[in-house]
Design a protein around this motif. Structure first.
Motif, short mmCIF file in Angstrom:
data_model
loop_
_atom_site.label_atom_id
_atom_site.label_comp_id
_atom_site.label_asym_id
_atom_site.label_seq_id
_atom_site.Cartn_x
_atom_site.Cartn_y
_atom_site.Cartn_z
N TRP A 58 35.85 28.74 36.59
CA TRP A 58 37.07 28.00 36.89
C TRP A 58 37.50 27.25 35.64
N PRO A 59 38.78 27.18 35.29
CA PRO A 59 39.93 27.55 36.09
C PRO A 59 40.52 28.92 35.78
N ALA A 60 40.20 29.55 34.64
CA ALA A 60 40.94 30.75 34.29
C ALA A 60 40.07 31.88 33.75
N GLY A 61 38.81 31.86 34.01
CA GLY A 61 38.00 33.00 33.59
C GLY A 61 36.92 32.60 32.62
N PRO A 62 36.09 33.51 32.26
CA PRO A 62 36.12 34.94 32.51
C PRO A 62 35.77 35.31 33.95
#
Length: 182
Positions: free
Chosen positions: A45-49
């Motif tokens: 979180w929040p956008a990866g991996p």
């Protein structure tokens, strides 16, 4: 912090938030019999991996495959991982608990209640968004060869999930979701 969960994607469409003209029926062609693809995934979180393991039908052994990927990530980054999981049967099976115990040198697991909502486990947002906006419309045209259509779906699910592993791809998929739920 990593969030993990398991999900099934199905070839036969499930009508989820579909628009149609008032007074007109919405007909969705189907290829006959269903195909069910099980996926066990985790994302930071929040956008990866984003990491995942995929197979037809069963999700029980997928968690063990996912743990191998997470272990490789921990070795590469030389950091302990914190993985948030719900108490679903996939993660509380004897084999899964044994694997978690063996991974205690590089993994800390935080347990949520069984079948937690997207407010507690954000990967539920990822699965819901993929079902609503991607897999609900993935049917390939109906062929006389239903087996071909089934194989097309299997490969399309894998291809799309692998595309989410590319840098920034998960962020682009989740951007519309964040706009809906600030």
């Amino acid at each position: 912090m990593w969030y993990g969960d398991a999900v099934h994607f199905e070839l036969l469409p499930v009508a989820r938030h579909m628009w149609r003209m008032r007074g007109q029926r919405l007909l969705i062609a189907t290829p006959g019999s269903n195909v069910r693809i099980a996926v066990c995934g985790a994302y930071r979180w929040p956008a990866g991996p984003f990491l995942f393991a995929q197979r037809d039908k069963s999700v029980v052994t997928l968690f063990l495959e996912l743990l191998k990927q997470l272990r490789q990530r921990a070795r590469r980054t030389r950091r302990r991982l914190v993985l948030v999981l719900d108490n679903g049967s996939v993660f509380t099976s004897r084999a899964a608990l044994r694997a978690i115990q063996e991974a205690r040198d590089w993994l800390t697991v935080r347990w949520l209640p069984k079948y937690s909502s997207e407010q507690l486990n954000p990967i539920e947002n990822v699965w819901g968004h993929l079902k609503d906006d991607y897999f609900s419309r993935m049917l390939t045209p109906v062929h006389a060869d239903f087996q071909r259509t089934r194989e097309d779906f299997r490969s399309a699910v894998g291809s799309f999930l692998r595309s989410l592993q590319r840098s920034g791809a998960l962020r682009r998929v989740l951007r519309p979701l964040r706009a809906k739920h600030p």
